[in-house]
Design an enzyme around this catalytic site. Structure first.
Site, short mmCIF file in Angstrom:
data_model
loop_
_atom_site.label_atom_id
_atom_site.label_comp_id
_atom_site.label_asym_id
_atom_site.label_seq_id
_atom_site.Cartn_x
_atom_site.Cartn_y
_atom_site.Cartn_z
N ILE A 1 0.84 -1.21 0.02
CA ILE A 1 -0.07 0.19 -0.05
C ILE A 1 0.96 1.23 -0.15
O ILE A 1 1.84 1.63 0.92
CB ILE A 1 -1.00 0.08 1.15
CG1 ILE A 1 -2.06 -1.32 1.30
CG2 ILE A 1 -1.67 1.50 1.35
CD1 ILE A 1 -2.64 -1.40 2.38
N CYS A 2 0.72 2.03 -0.94
CA CYS A 2 1.64 3.36 -1.25
C CYS A 2 0.77 4.72 -0.89
O CYS A 2 -0.42 4.49 -1.50
CB CYS A 2 2.20 3.16 -2.48
SG CYS A 2 3.04 1.67 -2.93
N SER A 3 1.26 5.50 -0.35
CA SER A 3 0.52 6.76 -0.24
C SER A 3 1.40 7.99 -0.64
O SER A 3 2.70 7.99 -0.29
CB SER A 3 0.25 6.96 1.25
OG SER A 3 -0.44 8.29 1.48
N PHE A 4 1.00 8.60 -1.68
CA PHE A 4 1.81 9.76 -2.22
C PHE A 4 1.00 10.87 -3.00
O PHE A 4 -0.23 10.33 -3.58
CB PHE A 4 3.12 9.22 -2.98
CG PHE A 4 2.46 7.99 -4.10
CD1 PHE A 4 2.03 8.55 -5.23
CD2 PHE A 4 2.66 6.77 -3.74
CE1 PHE A 4 1.57 7.64 -6.17
CE2 PHE A 4 2.29 5.81 -4.61
CZ PHE A 4 1.75 6.19 -5.87
#
Length: 139
Positions: free
Chosen positions: A36-39
């Site tokens: 899970i990536c947050s950007f």
């Protein structure tokens, strides 16, 4: 230090940031790690390219749009970057003097100004479960 420390806020740098994140995330996902990536990804074309990195390998990709009014984002800014951007000390800042193209068809939209962090996580976990992906149990 870091994977993207040589990048700034220009359109080209943001594109390269998303490209690098997609490639590294794909490596983890290909090894079976729920990634899970947050950007901040202001351009649809870059998000579409990230999706393609996964789908061409037959890997799942879900775009989650964290939809929050800019005023709320500014109030949550611990580094004071919005203030610097508004004062003209930081150029190319998304939502201030650079565009943000909202997703047209995200798999999920979460409104963090309307729901608690726990409720937002529950929404993401439910979306994953709907697609047959179960996050690992907490230790």
């Amino acid at each position: 230090f870091g994977l993207n420390r040589d990048l700034g806020f220009s359109e080209a740098d943001r594109k390269e940031n998303i490209r690098r994140i997609a490639e590294v995330s794909k490596l983890f996902t290909d090894c079976g790690v729920l990634t899970i990536c947050s950007f901040i990804s202001p351009y649809r074309s870059d998000r579409d390219s990230a999706r393609e990195v996964f789908t061409k390998e037959g890997l799942p990709f879900f775009e989650v749009f964290v939809d929050v009014p800019i005023e709320v984002a500014e109030s949550r800014d611990p580094k004071g970057l919005y203030k610097k951007a508004r004062d003209g000390k930081l150029k190319g800042f998304t939502g201030i003097d650079a565009p943000y193209e909202a997703p047209l068809k995200p798999e999920l939209t979460v409104k963090t100004h309307e729901h608690s962090p726990e409720e937002c996580v529950e929404q993401i976990v439910a979306m994953l479960a709907k697609h047959g992906i179960k996050p690992p149990e907490r230790a």
